[in-house]
Design a protein around this motif. Sequence first.
Motif, mmCIF file in Angstrom:
data_model
loop_
_atom_site.group_PDB
_atom_site.id
_atom_site.type_symbol
_atom_site.label_atom_id
_atom_site.label_comp_id
_atom_site.label_asym_id
_atom_site.label_seq_id
_atom_site.Cartn_x
_atom_site.Cartn_y
_atom_site.Cartn_z
ATOM 1 N N SER A 276 0.839 -1.202 0.000
ATOM 2 C CA SER A 276 0.000 0.000 0.000
ATOM 3 C C SER A 276 0.869 1.245 0.000
ATOM 4 O O SER A 276 2.030 1.222 0.411
ATOM 5 C CB SER A 276 -0.934 0.012 1.216
ATOM 6 O OG SER A 276 -0.193 0.200 2.403
ATOM 7 N N ASP B 53 0.201 5.560 0.880
ATOM 8 C CA ASP B 53 -0.732 6.593 1.325
ATOM 9 C C ASP B 53 -0.464 7.874 0.545
ATOM 10 O O ASP B 53 0.682 8.315 0.418
ATOM 11 C CB ASP B 53 -0.570 6.871 2.817
ATOM 12 C CG ASP B 53 -1.053 5.714 3.676
ATOM 13 O OD1 ASP B 53 -1.710 4.808 3.146
ATOM 14 O OD2 ASP B 53 -0.757 5.726 4.891
ATOM 15 N N THR C 109 -1.989 12.007 -0.246
ATOM 16 C CA THR C 109 -2.890 13.041 0.251
ATOM 17 C C THR C 109 -4.168 13.025 -0.580
ATOM 18 O O THR C 109 -4.146 12.691 -1.762
ATOM 19 C CB THR C 109 -2.240 14.437 0.186
ATOM 20 O OG1 THR C 109 -1.879 14.711 -1.151
ATOM 21 C CG2 THR C 109 -1.025 14.532 1.093
ATOM 22 N N ILE D 78 -8.664 7.160 4.589
ATOM 23 C CA ILE D 78 -8.339 6.999 6.004
ATOM 24 C C ILE D 78 -8.098 8.367 6.617
ATOM 25 O O ILE D 78 -7.764 9.327 5.921
ATOM 26 C CB ILE D 78 -7.108 6.085 6.218
ATOM 27 C CG1 ILE D 78 -5.884 6.650 5.498
ATOM 28 C CG2 ILE D 78 -7.390 4.672 5.775
ATOM 29 C CD1 ILE D 78 -4.604 5.942 5.870
ATOM 30 N N ASP E 240 -5.845 10.396 9.464
ATOM 31 C CA ASP E 240 -4.669 10.372 10.329
ATOM 32 C C ASP E 240 -4.643 11.709 11.053
ATOM 33 O O ASP E 240 -4.154 12.700 10.515
ATOM 34 C CB ASP E 240 -3.409 10.158 9.487
ATOM 35 C CG ASP E 240 -2.155 10.038 10.334
ATOM 36 O OD1 ASP E 240 -2.262 9.900 11.566
ATOM 37 O OD2 ASP E 240 -1.046 10.102 9.757
ATOM 38 N N LEU F 294 -6.257 10.858 4.065
ATOM 39 C CA LEU F 294 -5.370 10.244 3.089
ATOM 40 C C LEU F 294 -6.128 9.215 2.276
ATOM 41 O O LEU F 294 -7.136 8.668 2.720
ATOM 42 C CB LEU F 294 -4.190 9.557 3.784
ATOM 43 C CG LEU F 294 -3.329 10.430 4.693
ATOM 44 C CD1 LEU F 294 -2.364 9.561 5.488
ATOM 45 C CD2 LEU F 294 -2.579 11.462 3.889
ATOM 46 N N ILE F 295 -5.622 8.952 1.099
ATOM 47 C CA ILE F 295 -6.128 7.863 0.278
ATOM 48 C C ILE F 295 -5.070 6.773 0.294
ATOM 49 O O ILE F 295 -3.909 7.026 -0.027
ATOM 50 C CB ILE F 295 -6.388 8.318 -1.179
ATOM 51 C CG1 ILE F 295 -7.400 9.458 -1.207
ATOM 52 C CG2 ILE F 295 -6.824 7.143 -2.044
ATOM 53 C CD1 ILE F 295 -8.750 9.134 -0.597
ATOM 54 N N ARG F 296 -5.447 5.592 0.695
ATOM 55 C CA ARG F 296 -4.528 4.455 0.706
ATOM 56 C C ARG F 296 -4.871 3.568 -0.481
ATOM 57 O O ARG F 296 -5.980 3.061 -0.587
ATOM 58 C CB ARG F 296 -4.649 3.674 2.002
ATOM 59 C CG ARG F 296 -3.717 2.472 2.066
ATOM 60 C CD ARG F 296 -3.679 1.878 3.442
ATOM 61 N NE ARG F 296 -2.984 2.812 4.321
ATOM 62 C CZ ARG F 296 -3.150 2.843 5.647
ATOM 63 N NH1 ARG F 296 -3.986 2.006 6.232
ATOM 64 N NH2 ARG F 296 -2.486 3.711 6.379
ATOM 65 N N GLU F 297 -3.922 3.435 -1.390
ATOM 66 C CA GLU F 297 -4.099 2.573 -2.555
ATOM 67 C C GLU F 297 -3.350 1.270 -2.319
ATOM 68 O O GLU F 297 -2.205 1.275 -1.889
ATOM 69 C CB GLU F 297 -3.540 3.231 -3.827
ATOM 70 C CG GLU F 297 -4.396 4.332 -4.363
ATOM 71 C CD GLU F 297 -3.967 4.755 -5.760
ATOM 72 O OE1 GLU F 297 -3.368 3.946 -6.491
ATOM 73 O OE2 GLU F 297 -4.251 5.911 -6.117
ATOM 74 N N TRP F 298 -4.019 0.181 -2.604
ATOM 75 C CA TRP F 298 -3.425 -1.148 -2.494
ATOM 76 C C TRP F 298 -3.194 -1.694 -3.895
ATOM 77 O O TRP F 298 -4.072 -1.618 -4.750
ATOM 78 C CB TRP F 298 -4.362 -2.082 -1.737
ATOM 79 C CG TRP F 298 -4.510 -1.707 -0.296
ATOM 80 C CD1 TRP F 298 -5.399 -0.812 0.234
ATOM 81 C CD2 TRP F 298 -3.748 -2.187 0.786
ATOM 82 N NE1 TRP F 298 -5.233 -0.728 1.579
ATOM 83 C CE2 TRP F 298 -4.230 -1.564 1.954
ATOM 84 C CE3 TRP F 298 -2.691 -3.103 0.891
ATOM 85 C CZ2 TRP F 298 -3.692 -1.818 3.204
ATOM 86 C CZ3 TRP F 298 -2.167 -3.360 2.151
ATOM 87 C CH2 TRP F 298 -2.667 -2.719 3.283
#
Length: 59
Positions: free
Chosen positions: A3, A5, A7, A32, A34, A39-43
């Motif tokens: 993953s 993270d 902005t 998510i 924080d 934040l945008i978490r891309e997997w």
Amino acid sequence: MGSVDLTAEQRDGTPYEIWPCHDCLPWHAEAIRDGDEILIREWHAVGCPQFQRLIADGP
């Protein structure tokens, strides 16, 4: 899978658009919080070219 993270918005406050990654099957994204930051978490699959570019560019 790995993953990264990112902005959720540009410095001027304009939100980023999220587009699916067509280079890997397990891609998904989640928003998510924080602290006060969103934040945008891309997997991605670890071998995905887009993921490799994102982690090489750094924050």
